[in-house]
Design a protein around this motif. Structure first.
Motif, PDB file in Angstrom:
ATOM      1  N   PHE A  50       0.831  -1.206   0.000  1.00 40.48           N
ATOM      2  CA  PHE A  50       0.000   0.000   0.000  1.00 40.48           C
ATOM      3  C   PHE A  50       0.866   1.258   0.000  1.00 40.48           C
ATOM      4  O   PHE A  50       0.590   2.225  -0.722  1.00 40.48           O
ATOM      5  CB  PHE A  50      -0.937   0.002   1.201  1.00 40.48           C
ATOM      6  N   ASN A  51       1.924   1.266   0.819  1.00 36.61           N
ATOM      7  CA  ASN A  51       2.822   2.425   0.868  1.00 36.61           C
ATOM      8  C   ASN A  51       3.486   2.656  -0.493  1.00 36.61           C
ATOM      9  O   ASN A  51       3.597   3.796  -0.969  1.00 36.61           O
ATOM     10  CB  ASN A  51       3.897   2.234   1.940  1.00 36.61           C
ATOM     11  N   GLY A  52       3.939   1.570  -1.119  1.00 30.98           N
ATOM     12  CA  GLY A  52       4.611   1.694  -2.402  1.00 30.98           C
ATOM     13  C   GLY A  52       3.697   2.190  -3.508  1.00 30.98           C
ATOM     14  O   GLY A  52       4.069   3.070  -4.295  1.00 30.98           O
ATOM     15  N   LEU A  53       2.486   1.622  -3.573  1.00 28.07           N
ATOM     16  CA  LEU A  53       1.540   2.051  -4.604  1.00 28.07           C
ATOM     17  C   LEU A  53       1.109   3.506  -4.399  1.00 28.07           C
ATOM     18  O   LEU A  53       0.971   4.266  -5.363  1.00 28.07           O
ATOM     19  CB  LEU A  53       0.314   1.134  -4.591  1.00 28.07           C
ATOM     20  N   GLN A  54       0.898   3.866  -3.142  1.00 24.48           N
ATOM     21  CA  GLN A  54       0.500   5.239  -2.843  1.00 24.48           C
ATOM     22  C   GLN A  54       1.592   6.228  -3.266  1.00 24.48           C
ATOM     23  O   GLN A  54       1.312   7.264  -3.875  1.00 24.48           O
ATOM     24  CB  GLN A  54       0.212   5.385  -1.353  1.00 24.48           C
ATOM     25  N   SER A  55       2.830   5.899  -2.973  1.00 24.10           N
ATOM     26  CA  SER A  55       3.937   6.787  -3.318  1.00 24.10           C
ATOM     27  C   SER A  55       4.115   6.886  -4.831  1.00 24.10           C
ATOM     28  O   SER A  55       4.329   7.980  -5.378  1.00 24.10           O
ATOM     29  CB  SER A  55       5.228   6.286  -2.665  1.00 24.10           C
ATOM     30  N   LEU A  56       4.020   5.770  -5.539  1.00 28.40           N
ATOM     31  CA  LEU A  56       4.118   5.801  -7.003  1.00 28.40           C
ATOM     32  C   LEU A  56       2.983   6.620  -7.620  1.00 28.40           C
ATOM     33  O   LEU A  56       3.172   7.321  -8.617  1.00 28.40           O
ATOM     34  CB  LEU A  56       4.101   4.377  -7.569  1.00 28.40           C
ATOM     35  N   GLY A  57       1.805   6.520  -7.012  1.00 25.61           N
ATOM     36  CA  GLY A  57       0.680   7.315  -7.487  1.00 25.61           C
ATOM     37  C   GLY A  57       0.921   8.800  -7.308  1.00 25.61           C
ATOM     38  O   GLY A  57       0.591   9.609  -8.185  1.00 25.61           O
ATOM     39  N   ARG A  58       1.507   9.173  -6.177  1.00 28.56           N
ATOM     40  CA  ARG A  58       1.804  10.585  -5.939  1.00 28.56           C
ATOM     41  C   ARG A  58       2.866  11.102  -6.894  1.00 28.56           C
ATOM     42  O   ARG A  58       2.921  12.298  -7.169  1.00 28.56           O
ATOM     43  CB  ARG A  58       2.250  10.770  -4.482  1.00 28.56           C
ATOM     44  N   ARG A  59       3.685  10.219  -7.407  1.00 29.60           N
ATOM     45  CA  ARG A  59       4.703  10.604  -8.386  1.00 29.60           C
ATOM     46  C   ARG A  59       4.174  10.525  -9.829  1.00 29.60           C
ATOM     47  O   ARG A  59       4.917  10.742 -10.779  1.00 29.60           O
ATOM     48  CB  ARG A  59       5.920   9.691  -8.269  1.00 29.60           C
ATOM     49  N   SER A  60       2.903  10.198  -9.997  1.00 27.69           N
ATOM     50  CA  SER A  60       2.269  10.066 -11.326  1.00 27.69           C
ATOM     51  C   SER A  60       2.889   8.946 -12.155  1.00 27.69           C
ATOM     52  O   SER A  60       2.888   9.001 -13.381  1.00 27.69           O
ATOM     53  CB  SER A  60       2.359  11.394 -12.096  1.00 27.69           C
ATOM     54  N   LEU A  61       3.396   7.913 -11.493  1.00 25.57           N
ATOM     55  CA  LEU A  61       4.073   6.817 -12.197  1.00 25.57           C
ATOM     56  C   LEU A  61       3.246   5.544 -12.296  1.00 25.57           C
ATOM     57  O   LEU A  61       3.691   4.566 -12.891  1.00 25.57           O
ATOM     58  CB  LEU A  61       5.419   6.514 -11.521  1.00 25.57           C
ATOM     59  N   VAL A  62       2.071   5.512 -11.685  1.00 24.16           N
ATOM     60  CA  VAL A  62       1.161   4.382 -11.882  1.00 24.16           C
ATOM     61  C   VAL A  62      -0.192   4.907 -12.324  1.00 24.16           C
ATOM     62  O   VAL A  62      -0.590   6.025 -11.991  1.00 24.16           O
ATOM     63  CB  VAL A  62       0.991   3.524 -10.599  1.00 24.16           C
ATOM     64  N   GLU A  63      -0.884   4.084 -13.094  1.00 26.59           N
ATOM     65  CA  GLU A  63      -2.242   4.401 -13.521  1.00 26.59           C
ATOM     66  C   GLU A  63      -3.203   3.478 -12.785  1.00 26.59           C
ATOM     67  O   GLU A  63      -2.925   2.288 -12.622  1.00 26.59           O
ATOM     68  CB  GLU A  63      -2.369   4.225 -15.037  1.00 26.59           C
ATOM     69  N   ILE A  64      -4.316   4.035 -12.329  1.00 29.16           N
ATOM     70  CA  ILE A  64      -5.272   3.290 -11.503  1.00 29.16           C
ATOM     71  C   ILE A  64      -6.616   3.266 -12.214  1.00 29.16           C
ATOM     72  O   ILE A  64      -7.078   4.289 -12.741  1.00 29.16           O
ATOM     73  CB  ILE A  64      -5.417   3.945 -10.114  1.00 29.16           C
TER      74      ILE A  64
END
Length: 474
Positions: A435-449
């Motif tokens: 959860f921490n990793g996905l949240q951080s990647l999302g804040r960096r605009s590096l994952v699409e949800i």
């Protein structure tokens, strides 16, 4: 005079006589001509045709000729302005006269008296709006940005501009973050926003943090401009400087833009943590976000500082806006690059997620190798990055923590979106770590949800995926 003085002084001079500021394209023409560029070169950097540049330039020279009382042309612009010995005494911003060469141009209350004696057709400044002190010397020129509002490619940012204007002007938010990957248009959006809302403020100042200046340096820089006394003896301690700044922000309506905020944030950790030597910026951001005052601070960054994520909300004075691509409006970039096969452009835009910088880079490649034939380029299945595009991604991927690198490598091995359950099964991570990793990647605009059948799925965009597969980061 250097080029920034030219732009500032010429703009003040024209505004004092006509009540109108230069627009971005006029500034681009002045900048280019001052530096000896041809109209064709200015057109290239401004995403306009050479004919359009010539038309706007002709009107610009006529306007300057009327203001300077001498003929101004492309060839004599520099000498004409230098003869005028244009200067503005910054300490006189509150006075009734703007000093230009040997002429005193009346402003403010004097302007209202002169307007009574002028003919109705004579343009005058709008005295209903407060005079704004601008310091944009640290800002890049908007025509040099790939997502330039001079072209139609900026049309898709209308909703983002409206959202920011509402938050800042109407709802008077104190702290706003504009977030997104490099090249997505954060800086261009901020510059365009200034044009729309600057008259709601008494002071507008732009500063870049690209060199990670210590907080005391940034505070000194801001205070010297806001207090309008460059030689002032400022307090030596950070708390005293912060106190002085906050007092000024309470008494005056100020708009401060800090660009490249990611440079004061730490690499190798989850998003939003500060570099040790820049930790005290958190005090500045928290005070501006939590206390009552009349001003607004805008942060442009690849990722949000932790105060943004902690304090933001629809009813909060702290807001954030995560920029996405410009969609089909990016076709203007292709038109300016003279690309062919417009029926294929949407495919290209979707693949590169509407990122203006990425699209400009790939459009240049298509023009140079395929003579503009997009259909021929798309026949090759491998997504093309090239060194230039990869270089824009490298510093952003390189910032990731080991946890994020592990996750983005896992996501990049999948062509399709992946569920949390799938990631837990084979990523060898605890739910908390995931959860921490996905949240951080999302804040960096590096994952699409995306949501599908009451399940949250995660993926990385094709460009990031190709980069990670070609440049292992784990």
């Amino acid at each position: 005079m250097d080029v920034q003085e030219v732009l500032r002084f010429a703009d003040e001079m024209v505004f004092a006589k006509t009540g109108e500021h230069f627009d971005d394209l006029q500034k681009a023409i002045l900048l280019g001509v001052w530096e000896g560029q041809k109209y064709s070169q200015i057109a290239e950097t401004s995403y306009c045709s050479e004919g359009h540049i010539r038309n706007i330039a002709s009107k610009l020279w006529k306007r300057l000729s009327n203001v300077l009382d001498e003929e101004v042309t492309q060839s004599n612009l520099r000498s004409a302005l230098e003869r005028q010995q244009v200067f503005i005494v910054s300490s006189n911003f509150g006075n009734d006269f703007l000093h230009i060469g040997n002429v005193n141009v009346c402003t403010d209350t004097q302007a209202s008296e002169i307007q009574k004696t002028r003919s109705p057709s004579t343009p005058t400044s709008d005295t209903s709006q407060p005079q704004t002190r601008l310091d944009l010397a640290d800002a890049p020129h908007i025509s040099l940005l790939c997502d330039s509002p001079d072209g139609d490619s900026f049309a898709s940012r209308t909703s983002e501009l409206a959202t920011l204007e509402k938050s800042i002007v109407q709802e008077k938010c104190n702290l706003a973050a504009i977030l997104g990957l490099s090249g997505i248009g954060k800086t261009a959006l901020s510059l365009h926003l200034i044009q729309k809302i600057q008259h709601n403020f008494e002071y507008v100042i732009w500063r870049s943090l690209r060199h990670s200046p210590p907080l005391e340096t940034t505070l000194k820089n801001l205070l010297e401009f806001l207090l309008n006394q460059p030689e002032i003896e400022l307090p030596s301690s950070i708390p005293d400087r912060l106190s002085l700044l906050m007092e000024f922000l309470r008494k005056n309506r100020c708009l401060i833009i800090l660009d490249d905020v990611q440079t004061i944030l730490c690499s190798g950790q989850l998003a939003g943590n500060y570099r040790p030597e820049c930790e005290n910026y958190s005090i500045l951001f928290r005070q501006i976000g939590e206390t009552t005052h009349n001003s607004c601070l805008i942060l442009n960054s690849w990722e949000p500082p932790r105060e943004i994520t902690a304090l933001k909300g629809e009813k909060s004075p702290v807001r954030s806006l995560q920029l996405k691509g410009i969609g089909t409006a990016a076709a203007e970039i292709f038109r300016q690059k003279s690309l062919l096969n417009p029926e294929t452009w949407e495919n290209l835009i979707n693949t590169y997620r509407g990122n203006p910088l990425w699209l400009k880079i790939v459009a240049t490649t298509i023009q140079e190798i395929f003579r503009g034939r997009v259909a021929e380029f798309l026949k090759y299945d491998t997504l093309f990055l090239g060194e230039e595009l990869a270089a824009t991604l490298h510093p952003q991927i390189n910032r990731l923590s080991e946890l994020e690198k592990k996750l983005i490598c896992r996501l990049s091995r999948e062509a399709n979106s992946v569920s949390i359950e799938q990631l837990l099964q084979d990523a060898d991570l605890s739910p908390s770590e995931l959860f921490n990793g996905l949240q951080s990647l999302g804040r960096r605009s590096l994952v699409e949800i995306e949501e599908r059948e009451n399940e949250t799925l995660f993926s990385v965009c094709p460009v990031v995926r190709q980069y990670v597969l070609s440049n292992p980061v784990g």
